[in-house]
Design a protein around this motif. Structure first.
Motif, PDB file in Angstrom:
ATOM      1  N   TYR A 395       1.003  -1.061  -0.107  1.00 54.39           N
ATOM      2  CA  TYR A 395      -0.094  -0.165   0.135  1.00 54.39           C
ATOM      3  C   TYR A 395       0.800   1.543   0.143  1.00 54.39           C
ATOM      4  CZ  TYR A 395      -3.430  -3.618   1.620  1.00 54.39           C
ATOM      5  OH  TYR A 395      -3.881  -4.019   1.616  1.00 54.39           O
ATOM      6  N   MET A 396       0.715   1.894  -1.105  1.00 55.57           N
ATOM      7  CA  MET A 396       1.456   3.411  -0.960  1.00 55.57           C
ATOM      8  C   MET A 396       0.785   4.260  -1.369  1.00 55.57           C
ATOM      9  SD  MET A 396       3.926   1.441  -3.455  1.00 55.57           S
ATOM     10  CE  MET A 396       4.838   3.334  -4.020  1.00 55.57           C
ATOM     11  N   GLN A 397       1.129   5.294  -0.227  1.00 51.34           N
ATOM     12  CA  GLN A 397       0.178   6.755  -0.625  1.00 51.34           C
ATOM     13  C   GLN A 397       1.883   8.052  -0.843  1.00 51.34           C
ATOM     14  OE1 GLN A 397      -2.096   8.430   2.786  1.00 51.34           O
ATOM     15  NE2 GLN A 397      -3.868   8.492   1.025  1.00 51.34           N
ATOM     16  N   PHE A 398       1.338   8.541  -1.899  1.00 53.30           N
ATOM     17  CA  PHE A 398       2.336   9.970  -2.377  1.00 53.30           C
ATOM     18  C   PHE A 398       1.019  11.367  -2.727  1.00 53.30           C
ATOM     19  CE2 PHE A 398       5.263   6.018  -1.569  1.00 53.30           C
ATOM     20  CZ  PHE A 398       6.657   6.458  -1.897  1.00 53.30           C
ATOM     21  N   GLN A 399       2.086  12.198  -2.814  1.00 55.29           N
ATOM     22  CA  GLN A 399       1.731  13.210  -3.262  1.00 55.29           C
ATOM     23  C   GLN A 399       1.255  13.230  -4.907  1.00 55.29           C
ATOM     24  OE1 GLN A 399       3.724  16.700  -2.830  1.00 55.29           O
ATOM     25  NE2 GLN A 399       1.503  17.549  -2.551  1.00 55.29           N
ATOM     26  N   TYR A 400       2.527  12.616  -5.527  1.00 58.25           N
ATOM     27  CA  TYR A 400       2.989  12.020  -7.101  1.00 58.25           C
ATOM     28  C   TYR A 400       3.744  11.285  -7.390  1.00 58.25           C
ATOM     29  CZ  TYR A 400       6.350  15.680  -6.881  1.00 58.25           C
ATOM     30  OH  TYR A 400       6.911  16.436  -5.897  1.00 58.25           O
ATOM     31  N   ARG A 432      -1.992  -1.426  -4.293  1.00 55.20           N
ATOM     32  CA  ARG A 432      -2.780  -0.237  -3.878  1.00 55.20           C
ATOM     33  C   ARG A 432      -1.944   0.996  -4.176  1.00 55.20           C
ATOM     34  NH1 ARG A 432      -8.270  -1.846  -0.502  1.00 55.20           N
ATOM     35  NH2 ARG A 432      -7.859  -4.883  -0.539  1.00 55.20           N
ATOM     36  N   ILE A 433      -2.573   1.819  -4.582  1.00 53.35           N
ATOM     37  CA  ILE A 433      -1.805   3.507  -4.781  1.00 53.35           C
ATOM     38  C   ILE A 433      -2.888   3.896  -4.737  1.00 53.35           C
ATOM     39  CG2 ILE A 433      -0.236   4.598  -5.405  1.00 53.35           C
ATOM     40  CD1 ILE A 433       1.281   1.987  -7.518  1.00 53.35           C
ATOM     41  N   GLY A 468       4.692   7.945   1.935  1.00 55.02           N
ATOM     42  CA  GLY A 468       4.845   6.683   3.091  1.00 55.02           C
ATOM     43  C   GLY A 468       4.022   5.728   1.794  1.00 55.02           C
ATOM     44  N   VAL A 469       5.092   3.927   2.549  1.00 47.47           N
ATOM     45  CA  VAL A 469       3.873   2.818   2.162  1.00 47.47           C
ATOM     46  C   VAL A 469       3.423   2.099   3.547  1.00 47.47           C
ATOM     47  CG1 VAL A 469       5.301   0.942   1.109  1.00 47.47           C
ATOM     48  CG2 VAL A 469       6.031   3.347   0.432  1.00 47.47           C
ATOM     49  N   VAL A 470       3.016   0.866   2.937  1.00 48.36           N
ATOM     50  CA  VAL A 470       2.733  -0.127   4.408  1.00 48.36           C
ATOM     51  C   VAL A 470       3.344  -1.294   3.329  1.00 48.36           C
ATOM     52  CG1 VAL A 470       1.270  -0.982   6.421  1.00 48.36           C
ATOM     53  CG2 VAL A 470       1.260   0.966   5.713  1.00 48.36           C
ATOM     54  N   VAL A 471       3.839  -2.437   3.739  1.00 51.18           N
ATOM     55  CA  VAL A 471       4.456  -3.795   3.461  1.00 51.18           C
ATOM     56  C   VAL A 471       3.815  -4.573   4.303  1.00 51.18           C
ATOM     57  CG1 VAL A 471       5.962  -5.450   2.569  1.00 51.18           C
ATOM     58  CG2 VAL A 471       5.862  -2.983   1.676  1.00 51.18           C
ATOM     59  N   ASP A 472       2.468  -5.459   4.290  1.00 49.44           N
ATOM     60  CA  ASP A 472       2.072  -6.746   4.539  1.00 49.44           C
ATOM     61  C   ASP A 472       2.265  -6.610   6.053  1.00 49.44           C
ATOM     62  OD1 ASP A 472       2.949  -8.791   2.110  1.00 49.44           O
ATOM     63  OD2 ASP A 472       4.736  -9.373   2.668  1.00 49.44           O
TER      64      ASP A 472
END
Length: 526
Positions: A395-400, A432-433, A468-472
Protein backbone atom coordinates in the motif's frame (compact mmCIF):
# COMPACT_ATOMS: atom_id res chain seq x y z
CA UNK A 1 -1.02 -7.08 -30.70
CA UNK A 2 -1.08 -3.86 -28.66
CA UNK A 3 0.67 -1.06 -30.60
CA UNK A 4 3.65 0.58 -28.92
CA UNK A 5 4.60 4.26 -29.10
CA UNK A 6 6.67 3.76 -32.26
CA UNK A 7 3.77 2.06 -34.08
CA UNK A 8 1.33 4.77 -32.98
CA UNK A 9 3.75 7.52 -34.01
CA UNK A 10 4.03 5.94 -37.45
CA UNK A 11 0.22 5.76 -37.64
CA UNK A 12 -0.03 9.44 -36.74
CA UNK A 13 2.40 10.33 -39.53
CA UNK A 14 0.41 8.27 -42.04
CA UNK A 15 -2.86 9.97 -41.13
CA UNK A 16 -1.58 13.45 -40.28
CA UNK A 17 -3.88 15.27 -42.75
CA UNK A 18 -6.89 13.84 -40.89
CA UNK A 19 -5.76 15.67 -37.72
CA UNK A 20 -5.30 19.01 -39.47
CA UNK A 21 -8.42 20.61 -38.02
CA UNK A 22 -9.06 24.03 -36.44
CA UNK A 23 -8.03 24.19 -32.78
CA UNK A 24 -5.74 21.13 -32.79
CA UNK A 25 -2.64 21.77 -30.68
CA UNK A 26 -0.81 18.43 -30.67
CA UNK A 27 -1.00 14.70 -31.39
CA UNK A 28 0.78 11.90 -29.54
CA UNK A 29 0.64 8.20 -28.69
CA UNK A 30 -1.18 7.54 -25.42
CA UNK A 31 -4.03 5.77 -23.70
CA UNK A 32 -7.75 6.23 -23.92
CA UNK A 33 -9.51 8.01 -21.07
CA UNK A 34 -13.23 7.37 -20.49
CA UNK A 35 -15.25 9.03 -17.74
CA UNK A 36 -12.06 10.79 -16.52
CA UNK A 37 -10.12 7.54 -15.99
CA UNK A 38 -7.73 5.44 -18.01
CA UNK A 39 -9.11 2.39 -19.77
CA UNK A 40 -5.73 0.77 -20.47
CA UNK A 41 -6.48 0.79 -24.22
CA UNK A 42 -3.89 2.40 -26.49
CA UNK A 43 -5.08 5.49 -28.30
CA UNK A 44 -3.97 8.51 -30.27
CA UNK A 45 -4.36 11.53 -27.99
CA UNK A 46 -5.24 14.80 -29.69
CA UNK A 47 -5.01 17.92 -27.55
CA UNK A 48 -7.27 20.78 -28.64
CA UNK A 49 -7.88 24.36 -27.61
CA UNK A 50 -11.51 23.65 -26.85
CA UNK A 51 -13.44 20.40 -26.96
CA UNK A 52 -16.88 20.83 -28.52
CA UNK A 53 -19.86 19.01 -27.04
CA UNK A 54 -21.15 18.49 -30.57
CA UNK A 55 -18.23 18.50 -33.04
CA UNK A 56 -18.75 20.33 -36.35
CA UNK A 57 -18.73 18.63 -39.72
CA UNK A 58 -14.93 18.77 -39.96
CA UNK A 59 -14.57 16.90 -36.68
CA UNK A 60 -11.59 14.76 -35.83
CA UNK A 61 -11.90 11.07 -36.72
CA UNK A 62 -13.13 8.71 -34.00
CA UNK A 63 -10.38 6.26 -34.96
CA UNK A 64 -7.59 5.78 -37.45
CA UNK A 65 -6.18 2.43 -38.50
CA UNK A 66 -8.36 0.74 -35.91
CA UNK A 67 -6.92 2.84 -33.04
CA UNK A 68 -9.29 5.14 -31.11
CA UNK A 69 -8.69 8.90 -31.14
CA UNK A 70 -8.99 10.48 -27.69
CA UNK A 71 -9.69 14.22 -27.91
CA UNK A 72 -8.76 16.31 -24.85
CA UNK A 73 -9.08 19.96 -24.05
CA UNK A 74 -5.82 21.53 -22.92
CA UNK A 75 -5.50 23.29 -19.60
CA UNK A 76 -3.98 26.77 -19.70
CA UNK A 77 -0.58 25.37 -18.67
CA UNK A 78 -0.72 22.57 -21.24
CA UNK A 79 -1.64 25.03 -23.96
CA UNK A 80 1.32 27.23 -23.03
CA UNK A 81 3.65 24.22 -23.05
CA UNK A 82 2.58 23.37 -26.60
CA UNK A 83 2.21 26.85 -28.11
CA UNK A 84 5.13 28.58 -26.35
CA UNK A 85 7.33 25.95 -24.70
CA UNK A 86 10.13 28.37 -23.85
CA UNK A 87 7.74 30.67 -21.95
CA UNK A 88 6.37 27.61 -20.19
CA UNK A 89 9.92 26.59 -19.21
CA UNK A 90 10.63 30.10 -17.93
CA UNK A 91 7.86 29.74 -15.33
CA UNK A 92 10.04 27.07 -13.65
CA UNK A 93 7.15 24.84 -12.66
CA UNK A 94 9.36 22.02 -11.43
CA UNK A 95 6.84 19.55 -9.98
CA UNK A 96 3.20 18.51 -10.41
CA UNK A 97 2.09 20.36 -7.25
CA UNK A 98 3.37 23.66 -8.70
CA UNK A 99 1.64 23.13 -12.03
CA UNK A 100 4.13 21.13 -14.07
CA UNK A 101 2.45 19.20 -16.88
CA UNK A 102 3.76 15.83 -18.09
CA UNK A 103 6.03 15.96 -21.12
CA UNK A 104 5.79 13.38 -23.91
CA UNK A 105 8.83 13.10 -26.21
CA UNK A 106 6.67 11.68 -29.01
CA UNK A 107 4.15 14.54 -28.84
CA UNK A 108 4.16 16.68 -31.98
CA UNK A 109 2.37 19.67 -33.38
CA UNK A 110 0.91 19.75 -36.89
CA UNK A 111 4.00 21.71 -37.93
CA UNK A 112 6.24 18.93 -36.67
CA UNK A 113 7.55 20.70 -33.56
CA UNK A 114 8.31 18.69 -30.41
CA UNK A 115 7.41 20.83 -27.37
CA UNK A 116 8.66 18.46 -24.67
CA UNK A 117 12.38 19.21 -24.91
CA UNK A 118 11.95 22.96 -25.30
CA UNK A 119 9.54 23.08 -22.33
CA UNK A 120 11.95 21.57 -19.80
CA UNK A 121 11.81 23.80 -16.71
CA UNK A 122 14.68 21.87 -15.11
CA UNK A 123 16.94 22.70 -18.07
CA UNK A 124 15.84 26.33 -17.89
CA UNK A 125 16.61 26.45 -14.16
CA UNK A 126 20.18 25.30 -14.75
CA UNK A 127 20.63 28.18 -17.20
CA UNK A 128 18.75 30.81 -15.19
CA UNK A 129 20.60 30.42 -11.89
CA UNK A 130 24.28 31.30 -11.94
CA UNK A 131 25.80 30.00 -8.73
CA UNK A 132 28.41 27.31 -8.05
CA UNK A 133 27.40 23.74 -7.27
CA UNK A 134 28.96 22.14 -4.20
CA UNK A 135 29.47 18.39 -3.77
CA UNK A 136 27.27 16.83 -1.11
CA UNK A 137 28.89 15.23 1.92
CA UNK A 138 27.36 14.03 5.17
CA UNK A 139 28.96 14.21 8.62
CA UNK A 140 32.23 12.33 8.90
CA UNK A 141 32.31 8.94 10.55
CA UNK A 142 28.58 8.21 10.43
CA UNK A 143 26.75 5.57 8.42
CA UNK A 144 23.07 5.17 7.65
CA UNK A 145 22.56 1.53 8.54
CA UNK A 146 19.55 -0.28 10.06
CA UNK A 147 19.36 0.17 13.84
CA UNK A 148 18.00 -2.57 16.11
CA UNK A 149 16.80 -0.67 19.15
CA UNK A 150 14.41 -0.58 22.08
CA UNK A 151 12.22 2.44 21.32
CA UNK A 152 8.90 4.11 21.96
CA UNK A 153 7.22 5.60 18.89
CA UNK A 154 4.23 7.92 18.79
CA UNK A 155 2.23 7.46 15.59
CA UNK A 156 -0.09 10.10 14.18
CA UNK A 157 -1.58 11.47 10.99
CA UNK A 158 -2.92 14.80 9.79
CA UNK A 159 -5.43 16.30 9.62
CA UNK A 160 -6.50 14.05 12.51
CA UNK A 161 -4.01 14.30 15.38
CA UNK A 162 -0.68 15.43 13.92
CA UNK A 163 -0.66 18.87 15.47
CA UNK A 164 -1.56 17.72 18.99
CA UNK A 165 1.43 15.33 18.93
CA UNK A 166 3.83 17.92 17.50
CA UNK A 167 2.68 20.55 20.00
CA UNK A 168 3.36 18.20 22.93
CA UNK A 169 6.73 17.27 21.40
CA UNK A 170 7.76 20.92 21.24
CA UNK A 171 6.50 21.63 24.75
CA UNK A 172 8.63 18.77 26.11
CA UNK A 173 11.91 20.42 25.10
CA UNK A 174 14.20 20.90 28.11
CA UNK A 175 17.54 21.88 26.54
CA UNK A 176 17.65 21.98 22.76
CA UNK A 177 15.78 21.59 19.51
CA UNK A 178 17.54 21.00 16.17
CA UNK A 179 15.34 21.33 13.09
CA UNK A 180 15.52 20.93 9.32
CA UNK A 181 12.44 22.06 7.35
CA UNK A 182 11.21 22.95 3.91
CA UNK A 183 8.43 25.34 4.99
CA UNK A 184 7.65 27.02 8.35
CA UNK A 185 4.80 29.47 7.84
CA UNK A 186 2.19 28.59 10.49
CA UNK A 187 1.51 31.12 13.26
CA UNK A 188 0.39 28.48 15.77
CA UNK A 189 3.52 26.37 15.23
CA UNK A 190 5.65 29.52 15.51
CA UNK A 191 3.96 30.41 18.81
CA UNK A 192 4.53 26.90 20.15
CA UNK A 193 8.23 27.05 19.29
CA UNK A 194 8.78 30.46 20.86
CA UNK A 195 6.82 29.46 23.98
CA UNK A 196 8.76 26.20 24.37
CA UNK A 197 12.29 27.33 23.45
CA UNK A 198 12.84 30.46 25.55
CA UNK A 199 16.24 30.14 27.26
CA UNK A 200 17.08 26.98 25.31
CA UNK A 201 19.14 26.23 22.22
CA UNK A 202 17.39 26.27 18.86
CA UNK A 203 19.14 25.37 15.60
CA UNK A 204 17.30 25.64 12.29
CA UNK A 205 18.06 24.92 8.65
CA UNK A 206 15.23 26.18 6.48
CA UNK A 207 14.45 26.21 2.78
CA UNK A 208 13.11 29.38 1.20
CA UNK A 209 10.13 28.35 -0.98
CA UNK A 210 7.51 30.75 -2.32
CA UNK A 211 4.78 31.60 0.16
CA UNK A 212 2.45 28.67 0.84
CA UNK A 213 -1.21 29.40 -0.03
CA UNK A 214 -2.20 28.73 3.61
CA UNK A 215 0.66 30.72 5.17
CA UNK A 216 0.19 33.13 8.07
CA UNK A 217 3.61 34.63 7.31
CA UNK A 218 6.57 34.02 5.03
CA UNK A 219 9.53 31.87 6.01
CA UNK A 220 11.58 35.06 6.29
CA UNK A 221 8.99 36.50 8.70
CA UNK A 222 9.21 33.30 10.73
CA UNK A 223 12.99 33.60 11.04
CA UNK A 224 12.72 37.26 12.03
CA UNK A 225 10.13 36.51 14.73
CA UNK A 226 12.14 33.57 16.06
CA UNK A 227 15.29 35.68 16.29
CA UNK A 228 13.46 38.38 18.24
CA UNK A 229 11.92 35.86 20.64
CA UNK A 230 14.92 33.57 21.18
CA UNK A 231 17.86 35.93 20.80
CA UNK A 232 21.28 34.35 21.19
CA UNK A 233 19.71 30.96 21.76
CA UNK A 234 18.92 30.65 18.07
CA UNK A 235 21.18 29.82 15.14
CA UNK A 236 19.73 29.57 11.64
CA UNK A 237 20.89 29.05 8.06
CA UNK A 238 19.12 29.05 4.72
CA UNK A 239 19.48 25.72 2.97
CA UNK A 240 21.68 25.51 -0.10
CA UNK A 241 19.10 25.05 -2.82
CA UNK A 242 19.59 26.29 -6.35
CA UNK A 243 16.38 28.34 -6.21
CA UNK A 244 17.15 30.14 -2.92
CA UNK A 245 18.33 33.69 -3.50
CA UNK A 246 20.00 33.80 -0.08
CA UNK A 247 22.16 30.78 -0.90
CA UNK A 248 25.33 31.75 -2.77
CA UNK A 249 26.04 28.13 -3.75
CA UNK A 250 23.86 25.07 -4.11
CA UNK A 251 23.84 21.39 -3.23
CA UNK A 252 20.14 20.53 -3.64
CA UNK A 253 18.71 21.20 -7.12
CA UNK A 254 15.12 22.06 -6.22
CA UNK A 255 14.46 21.70 -2.48
CA UNK A 256 15.73 21.20 1.05
CA UNK A 257 12.59 19.17 1.56
CA UNK A 258 13.30 17.52 4.93
CA UNK A 259 10.87 17.63 7.90
CA UNK A 260 12.83 16.57 11.01
CA UNK A 261 13.18 17.95 14.56
CA UNK A 262 15.46 16.49 17.25
CA UNK A 263 14.63 17.26 20.89
CA UNK A 264 17.29 17.13 23.62
CA UNK A 265 19.34 14.65 21.61
CA UNK A 266 16.97 11.87 22.62
CA UNK A 267 13.77 12.09 20.54
CA UNK A 268 13.16 12.79 16.87
CA UNK A 269 9.98 14.01 15.17
CA UNK A 270 9.91 13.01 11.49
CA UNK A 271 7.13 13.63 9.01
CA UNK A 272 5.91 13.98 5.47
CA UNK A 273 4.46 17.35 6.47
CA UNK A 274 5.81 20.85 6.91
CA UNK A 275 5.16 23.32 9.70
CA UNK A 276 2.43 25.08 7.79
CA UNK A 277 -1.35 25.22 8.08
CA UNK A 278 -2.05 22.65 5.38
CA UNK A 279 0.14 19.94 6.93
CA UNK A 280 -0.28 20.82 10.63
CA UNK A 281 -3.78 22.29 10.98
CA UNK A 282 -4.75 23.48 14.45
CA UNK A 283 -8.07 21.62 14.54
CA UNK A 284 -9.85 18.99 16.59
CA UNK A 285 -11.97 17.02 14.12
CA UNK A 286 -12.88 14.40 16.76
CA UNK A 287 -15.09 16.69 18.83
CA UNK A 288 -15.80 19.72 16.65
CA UNK A 289 -18.12 19.55 13.65
CA UNK A 290 -16.66 22.68 12.07
CA UNK A 291 -13.16 21.27 12.44
CA UNK A 292 -14.27 18.00 10.83
CA UNK A 293 -15.42 20.06 7.86
CA UNK A 294 -12.17 22.04 7.87
CA UNK A 295 -10.23 18.75 7.76
CA UNK A 296 -11.57 18.20 4.25
CA UNK A 297 -9.46 21.17 3.08
CA UNK A 298 -6.25 20.10 4.85
CA UNK A 299 -3.59 17.59 3.89
CA UNK A 300 -3.10 13.92 4.59
CA UNK A 301 0.32 13.43 6.19
CA UNK A 302 1.93 10.78 8.40
CA UNK A 303 4.19 11.53 11.37
CA UNK A 304 6.27 9.67 13.95
CA UNK A 305 8.03 10.68 17.16
CA UNK A 306 10.82 8.20 17.95
CA UNK A 307 12.15 8.16 21.50
CA UNK A 308 15.61 6.71 20.94
CA UNK A 309 18.90 8.57 21.54
CA UNK A 310 20.67 6.47 18.88
CA UNK A 311 18.19 7.41 16.18
CA UNK A 312 17.78 11.01 17.34
CA UNK A 313 21.50 11.75 17.56
CA UNK A 314 22.11 10.31 14.10
CA UNK A 315 19.59 12.67 12.51
CA UNK A 316 20.84 15.58 14.63
CA UNK A 317 24.39 15.07 13.37
CA UNK A 318 23.17 15.36 9.79
CA UNK A 319 21.11 18.48 10.52
CA UNK A 320 24.03 20.18 12.25
CA UNK A 321 26.33 19.29 9.38
CA UNK A 322 23.80 20.80 6.96
CA UNK A 323 23.78 24.02 9.01
CA UNK A 324 27.57 24.21 9.19
CA UNK A 325 27.91 23.84 5.43
CA UNK A 326 25.08 26.29 4.72
CA UNK A 327 26.48 28.92 7.11
CA UNK A 328 29.47 29.40 4.84
CA UNK A 329 27.31 30.12 1.79
CA UNK A 330 24.50 32.41 2.98
CA UNK A 331 24.04 35.96 1.70
CA UNK A 332 22.74 38.73 3.94
CA UNK A 333 20.74 40.55 1.26
CA UNK A 334 18.82 38.74 -1.47
CA UNK A 335 18.92 40.06 -5.04
CA UNK A 336 15.81 41.84 -6.24
CA UNK A 337 13.08 40.06 -8.13
CA UNK A 338 10.28 37.55 -7.62
CA UNK A 339 10.83 34.02 -6.30
CA UNK A 340 12.43 31.69 -8.81
CA UNK A 341 9.70 29.07 -8.52
CA UNK A 342 5.91 29.42 -8.20
CA UNK A 343 4.01 28.66 -5.02
CA UNK A 344 2.24 25.29 -4.71
CA UNK A 345 -1.28 25.11 -6.07
CA UNK A 346 -4.09 25.65 -3.57
CA UNK A 347 -6.01 22.97 -1.71
CA UNK A 348 -9.19 21.28 -2.85
CA UNK A 349 -11.85 19.40 -0.90
CA UNK A 350 -11.86 15.72 -0.01
CA UNK A 351 -15.04 13.71 0.49
CA UNK A 352 -16.38 13.39 4.03
CA UNK A 353 -14.07 11.47 6.38
CA UNK A 354 -15.67 8.27 7.62
CA UNK A 355 -13.64 8.52 10.83
CA UNK A 356 -10.61 10.22 12.34
CA UNK A 357 -7.71 8.40 13.93
CA UNK A 358 -6.26 9.33 17.33
CA UNK A 359 -2.53 9.08 17.91
CA UNK A 360 -1.15 5.76 19.15
CA UNK A 361 2.07 4.57 20.77
CA UNK A 362 4.17 1.45 20.31
CA UNK A 363 7.05 0.36 22.56
CA UNK A 364 9.39 -2.54 21.95
CA UNK A 365 12.52 -3.81 20.29
CA UNK A 366 12.38 -3.11 16.58
CA UNK A 367 14.52 -2.33 13.57
CA UNK A 368 14.51 1.26 12.33
CA UNK A 369 16.14 2.11 9.01
CA UNK A 370 17.17 5.79 8.71
CA UNK A 371 16.91 7.16 5.18
CA UNK A 372 18.43 10.38 3.91
CA UNK A 373 18.85 11.79 0.43
CA UNK A 374 20.99 12.74 -1.41
CA UNK A 375 23.23 10.22 0.40
CA UNK A 376 24.04 7.85 -2.50
CA UNK A 377 21.92 4.71 -2.68
CA UNK A 378 20.50 5.00 0.82
CA UNK A 379 16.84 5.69 0.06
CA UNK A 380 16.44 3.91 -3.26
CA UNK A 381 18.20 0.73 -2.15
CA UNK A 382 16.33 0.42 1.14
CA UNK A 383 12.90 1.25 -0.29
CA UNK A 384 13.40 -1.01 -3.29
CA UNK A 385 14.22 -3.85 -0.89
CA UNK A 386 11.18 -2.99 1.20
CA UNK A 387 8.91 -3.12 -1.84
CA UNK A 388 10.50 -6.35 -3.09
CA UNK A 389 9.77 -7.96 0.30
CA UNK A 390 6.00 -7.61 -0.16
CA UNK A 391 4.34 -11.00 -0.48
CA UNK A 392 0.70 -10.11 0.29
CA UNK A 393 0.03 -6.38 0.32
CA UNK A 394 1.80 -3.24 -0.88
CA UNK A 395 0.00 0.00 0.00
CA UNK A 396 1.49 3.31 -1.15
CA UNK A 397 0.30 6.88 -0.64
CA UNK A 398 2.22 9.68 -2.38
CA UNK A 399 1.49 13.21 -3.48
CA UNK A 400 2.56 12.16 -6.97
CA UNK A 401 4.76 9.78 -8.94
CA UNK A 402 6.54 11.73 -11.67
CA UNK A 403 8.65 9.64 -14.02
CA UNK A 404 11.74 11.34 -15.51
CA UNK A 405 10.84 13.91 -18.13
CA UNK A 406 13.83 12.99 -20.23
CA UNK A 407 15.86 9.81 -20.72
CA UNK A 408 18.74 10.13 -18.27
CA UNK A 409 20.93 7.34 -16.95
CA UNK A 410 21.33 9.16 -13.63
CA UNK A 411 17.58 8.79 -13.06
CA UNK A 412 17.64 5.01 -13.49
CA UNK A 413 17.64 4.21 -9.74
CA UNK A 414 14.28 6.00 -9.42
CA UNK A 415 12.92 4.21 -12.49
CA UNK A 416 14.00 0.96 -10.83
CA UNK A 417 11.88 1.86 -7.79
CA UNK A 418 8.80 2.11 -9.98
CA UNK A 419 9.80 -1.13 -11.70
CA UNK A 420 9.92 -2.85 -8.30
CA UNK A 421 6.28 -1.88 -7.75
CA UNK A 422 5.33 -3.25 -11.18
CA UNK A 423 7.13 -6.49 -10.35
CA UNK A 424 5.06 -6.91 -7.16
CA UNK A 425 1.88 -6.21 -9.12
CA UNK A 426 2.85 -8.85 -11.70
CA UNK A 427 3.64 -11.31 -8.89
CA UNK A 428 0.04 -11.12 -7.67
CA UNK A 429 0.63 -8.92 -4.62
CA UNK A 430 -2.34 -6.71 -3.66
CA UNK A 431 -0.88 -3.39 -4.85
CA UNK A 432 -2.85 -0.24 -4.11
CA UNK A 433 -1.57 3.28 -4.75
CA UNK A 434 -3.21 6.53 -3.70
CA UNK A 435 -1.98 9.82 -5.13
CA UNK A 436 -3.18 13.41 -5.02
CA UNK A 437 -5.16 15.40 -7.56
CA UNK A 438 -1.84 16.59 -9.05
CA UNK A 439 -1.39 13.17 -10.67
CA UNK A 440 -3.25 14.19 -13.82
CA UNK A 441 -4.31 11.87 -16.63
CA UNK A 442 -1.04 12.37 -18.52
CA UNK A 443 1.08 11.34 -15.54
CA UNK A 444 -1.15 8.29 -15.14
CA UNK A 445 -0.59 7.43 -18.81
CA UNK A 446 3.15 7.48 -18.25
CA UNK A 447 2.82 5.05 -15.34
CA UNK A 448 0.59 2.81 -17.45
CA UNK A 449 3.24 2.83 -20.17
CA UNK A 450 5.84 1.84 -17.55
CA UNK A 451 3.83 -1.31 -16.79
CA UNK A 452 1.72 -0.25 -13.81
CA UNK A 453 -1.92 -1.31 -14.07
CA UNK A 454 -3.37 2.11 -13.29
CA UNK A 455 -6.87 0.99 -14.22
CA UNK A 456 -7.13 -1.41 -11.28
CA UNK A 457 -4.45 -0.43 -8.76
CA UNK A 458 -4.55 3.37 -8.49
CA UNK A 459 -6.91 5.93 -6.98
CA UNK A 460 -6.61 9.68 -6.47
CA UNK A 461 -7.38 11.57 -3.26
CA UNK A 462 -7.48 15.33 -2.95
CA UNK A 463 -5.00 16.95 -0.55
CA UNK A 464 -2.62 14.02 -0.23
CA UNK A 465 0.81 15.31 0.84
CA UNK A 466 1.95 11.96 2.27
CA UNK A 467 4.94 9.91 1.10
CA UNK A 468 4.35 6.55 2.81
CA UNK A 469 4.44 2.82 2.14
CA UNK A 470 3.05 -0.13 4.15
CA UNK A 471 4.22 -3.68 3.32
CA UNK A 472 2.36 -6.82 4.45
CA UNK A 473 1.13 -4.97 7.56
CA UNK A 474 4.60 -5.56 9.02
CA UNK A 475 6.78 -2.63 7.95
CA UNK A 476 6.09 1.03 7.19
CA UNK A 477 7.95 3.85 5.47
CA UNK A 478 7.28 7.36 6.81
CA UNK A 479 9.19 9.96 4.82
CA UNK A 480 9.35 13.30 3.03
CA UNK A 481 10.67 11.97 -0.30
CA UNK A 482 8.31 12.65 -3.19
CA UNK A 483 8.53 10.03 -5.92
CA UNK A 484 10.42 11.95 -8.57
CA UNK A 485 14.02 11.96 -9.71
CA UNK A 486 14.88 14.94 -7.50
CA UNK A 487 12.86 13.64 -4.54
CA UNK A 488 14.39 10.17 -4.43
CA UNK A 489 17.93 11.01 -5.52
CA UNK A 490 19.01 14.66 -5.30
CA UNK A 491 17.13 16.82 -2.77
CA UNK A 492 17.59 16.74 1.01
CA UNK A 493 14.82 14.54 2.39
CA UNK A 494 14.44 12.18 5.32
CA UNK A 495 12.52 9.06 6.22
CA UNK A 496 12.49 5.93 8.33
CA UNK A 497 11.43 2.37 7.67
CA UNK A 498 9.99 0.88 10.85
CA UNK A 499 9.86 -2.90 11.03
CA UNK A 500 7.07 -3.34 13.56
CA UNK A 501 3.57 -4.73 12.93
CA UNK A 502 1.88 -2.35 15.38
CA UNK A 503 3.38 0.72 13.71
CA UNK A 504 2.65 -0.65 10.25
CA UNK A 505 -0.89 -1.62 11.25
CA UNK A 506 -1.62 1.88 12.52
CA UNK A 507 -0.84 3.49 9.19
CA UNK A 508 -2.39 0.63 7.23
CA UNK A 509 -5.78 1.24 8.83
CA UNK A 510 -5.59 4.91 7.81
CA UNK A 511 -4.59 3.98 4.27
CA UNK A 512 -7.50 1.55 3.95
CA UNK A 513 -9.89 4.18 5.29
CA UNK A 514 -8.66 6.61 2.64
CA UNK A 515 -8.84 4.00 -0.12
CA UNK A 516 -12.46 3.18 0.77
CA UNK A 517 -13.81 6.63 1.63
CA UNK A 518 -11.65 9.47 0.25
CA UNK A 519 -9.95 8.18 -2.90
CA UNK A 520 -11.62 8.03 -6.31
CA UNK A 521 -10.82 6.97 -9.86
CA UNK A 522 -11.26 10.40 -11.42
CA UNK A 523 -8.33 12.32 -12.87
CA UNK A 524 -7.99 15.90 -13.98
CA UNK A 525 -6.85 16.68 -17.51
CA UNK A 526 -3.32 18.01 -18.01
Amino acid sequence: MTPDDAALAALIDQHLPEFDKPGVLSIRPGYQVTNDWLTGERAIVVTVQRKAAQPPGDALPAEVGGVPVDVRQASDRKRLEIEDPRSYAAELRLAPNTGSVPHFPAERTLAGERPAAAASAHTRLAVAVAKPALPYSGPLGLTLAPIAVQATIQLSASPDAGWSVLKAFLAGTTMSLTVGLYDFTSAHVLAAVTDSLAGKRFELVLDHPPKNPTADQTDEDTVTDLAKALGDGMTQAWALTRTDKLATAWIYPTAYHIKVAVRDGSSVWLSSGNWNNSNQPDINPFDNTDDATEARHRDRDWHVVIDSPRVAQLFEAYLRNDRTVADAHNATTPPAGPPLTPAPLGSTQTPVFNQFFPADTVTGTMTIVPLLTPDPGIYVDAVKALIASATKTLYMQFQYIELPKQTDATAQPFVDLVRAVVDRQNAGVDVRIIMSEFETSGYLEQLQAAGLDVVHHVKLQNNVHNKGVVVDGAAVLVSSQNWSTDGTLHNRDAGVIIHDPTAAGYFQQIFLHDWAHLARQKAQAD
